[in-house]
Design a protein around this motif. Structure first.
Motif, mmCIF file in Angstrom:
data_model
loop_
_atom_site.group_PDB
_atom_site.id
_atom_site.type_symbol
_atom_site.label_atom_id
_atom_site.label_comp_id
_atom_site.label_asym_id
_atom_site.label_seq_id
_atom_site.Cartn_x
_atom_site.Cartn_y
_atom_site.Cartn_z
ATOM 1 N N GLY A 62 0.947 -0.978 0.142
ATOM 2 C CA GLY A 62 0.005 0.021 0.009
ATOM 3 C C GLY A 62 0.711 1.394 -0.101
ATOM 4 O O GLY A 62 1.988 1.195 -0.523
ATOM 5 N N GLU A 63 0.262 2.233 0.464
ATOM 6 C CA GLU A 63 0.660 3.576 0.614
ATOM 7 C C GLU A 63 1.451 3.784 1.877
ATOM 8 O O GLU A 63 1.483 3.355 2.734
ATOM 9 N N TRP A 64 2.768 4.839 1.597
ATOM 10 C CA TRP A 64 3.697 5.150 2.568
ATOM 11 C C TRP A 64 3.558 6.522 2.460
ATOM 12 O O TRP A 64 3.541 7.264 1.548
ATOM 13 N N THR A 65 3.877 7.130 3.859
ATOM 14 C CA THR A 65 4.149 8.865 4.093
ATOM 15 C C THR A 65 5.010 8.829 5.120
ATOM 16 O O THR A 65 4.858 8.563 6.299
ATOM 17 N N LYS A 66 6.324 9.573 4.753
ATOM 18 C CA LYS A 66 7.452 9.928 5.330
ATOM 19 C C LYS A 66 7.914 8.659 6.354
ATOM 20 O O LYS A 66 8.055 8.905 7.509
ATOM 21 N N GLY A 67 8.062 7.678 5.515
ATOM 22 C CA GLY A 67 8.471 6.534 6.438
ATOM 23 C C GLY A 67 7.427 5.499 7.038
ATOM 24 O O GLY A 67 7.825 4.449 7.754
ATOM 25 N N TYR A 68 6.191 5.989 7.015
ATOM 26 C CA TYR A 68 5.301 5.002 7.832
ATOM 27 C C TYR A 68 4.034 4.895 6.922
ATOM 28 O O TYR A 68 3.851 5.500 5.941
ATOM 29 N N LYS A 69 3.508 3.627 7.460
ATOM 30 C CA LYS A 69 2.214 3.156 6.435
ATOM 31 C C LYS A 69 1.379 4.278 6.751
ATOM 32 O O LYS A 69 1.047 4.715 7.857
ATOM 33 N N GLY A 70 0.827 4.843 5.384
ATOM 34 C CA GLY A 70 -0.078 5.851 5.517
ATOM 35 C C GLY A 70 -1.219 5.980 4.413
ATOM 36 O O GLY A 70 -1.072 5.257 3.390
#
Length: 377
Positions: free
Chosen positions: A87-95
């Motif tokens: 899935g998606e990631w945002t700034k190193g986290y699953k987001g």
């Protein structure tokens, strides 16, 4: 280090880089290995930062996907132990949105994320096949949702009192997954309740109050009996439990039977019985208003706290008999059925019960709406 087009470079910490290089930074395609060969990134670089590639940690965990400013950002696949996240990631986290599932069981979560944890709306399937659909906050079920069990004989046995979501990142101790790591054998027709099972919290028999409360309740019962005896208003059989003894398994006598200590009898549940809860959740547990119903006819509508009947509500038994009043930690402490004594007080209890049941019905409807949103994500 001078600017070159590419080659092999050895760093002071023991790490190495092989690949493209520009203006003193990794650029183009290259492979970077950590000290003593621990950890490796292979893929595209842009002026010293990873762009798109595969990172392998020393313990064997991997990530394949997009990067930005040295952090996982965009689309990617993480393999971590027996779990795979896509899935998606945002700034190193699953987001934002993604799916996480087990490689060894059917456990999975699909929905929205924030800061690496389930947050928003999502659908979770447990190792035994049970499901939860609804709202999440910081990796825990919170808000409104629907929990549906599998047949009792197939439901996972809960060995650990610590419950975090089965597919939650808060539960990386994979040997204790809360909703059950071990499958029960469905070969028996009736199974005795010797331990909690995933998705099941209703019980035909009342639980005794906490030990500290028992002595107080017994003293209260004795005082009330003396008081009523003094006034000579006791009537033979006037205080029998509102639940028939054939249902409750509790032998009760006297006008204050609702305060008597029940004799606990183990309940047998048919292996094909299922349970569904629709309502409010807080901190991963049934808390607030909601309705829980088993396929054998046992049903509770009212207030909950930490997976227990707590507050005002109504229990309907498989034979149609009803018990209503105020509960504390699954134990009925005030009945709303008595009318021959202190009628004003019991009328107020009945009013509170009716209000709680109405609130539970509304909460169940909201839970259905939230579950639909979670499934459609």
């Amino acid at each position: 280090m001078s600017s070159v087009s590419g080659g092999r470079f050895d760093f002071d910490d023991g790490g190495t880089y092989c690949g493209g290089w520009e203006d003193g930074k990794a650029h183009g395609h290259g492979i970077c290995t950590g000290p003593k060969g621990r950890g490796e990134y292979s893929g595209s670089w842009f002026h010293g930062f990873e762009i798109n590639g595969v990172y392998t940690w020393p313990n064997g965990n991997t990530f394949e996907g997009q990067w930005s400013q040295g952090k996982r950002d965009g689309l990617g696949v993480e393999t971590r132990g027996r779990w795979v996240y896509r899935g998606e990631w945002t700034k190193g986290y699953k987001g934002r949105y993604g799916a996480r599932e087990s490689k060894t069981t059917g456990a999975k979560y699909q929905g929205t994320w924030s800061n690496g944890l389930q947050d928003g709306y999502g659908s979770e399937t447990y190792a035994d096949g049970g499901t939860y659909q609804g709202q999440w906050v910081a990796g825990m079920r919170q808000g409104y949702g629907i929990r549906s069990s599998v047949p009792y004989g197939m439901a996972s046995v809960i060995n650990s009192p610590v419950r975090t979501s089965l597919a939650s990142l808060r539960s990386d101790q994979e040997s204790s997954v809360g909703e059950g790591a071990h499958e029960a054998t469905p070969s028996q027709t009736n199974l005795q309740v010797s331990g909690a099972r995933g998705g099941f919290v209703l019980n035909i028999f009342d639980e005794p109050p906490p030990k500290k409360k028992q002595a107080f309740l017994k003293r209260t019962s004795s005082i009330r009996k003396s008081f009523l005896s003094g006034l000579r208003i006791r009537k033979k059989g006037s205080g029998k439990s509102t639940t028939p003894s054939s249902i409750s398994g509790v032998e009760s006598t006297g006008t204050t039977s609702e305060y008597e200590m029940p004799h606990m009898v183990a309940e047998e549940i048919d292996a094909n019985t299922t349970e569904t809860y629709m309502g409010e959740w807080k901190n991963d547990k049934r808390s607030g208003f909601g309705i829980s119903q088993r396929s054998d006819g046992l049903r509770y509508e009212g207030e909950w706290l930490n997976n227990r009947k707590h507050g005002y509500g109504c229990t309907t038994y498989p034979n149609g008999a009803k018990e209503e009043g105020k509960y504390k930690h699954n134990y009925l402490v005030h009945s709303g059925k008595k009318k021959n004594l202190f009628s004003v007080r019991y009328a107020k209890i009945k009013e509170r019960v009716d209000q709680a049941v109405e609130a539970a019905l509304k909460a169940a409807e909201v839970a259905r709406q939230k579950a639909d949103i979670a499934v459609s994500r």
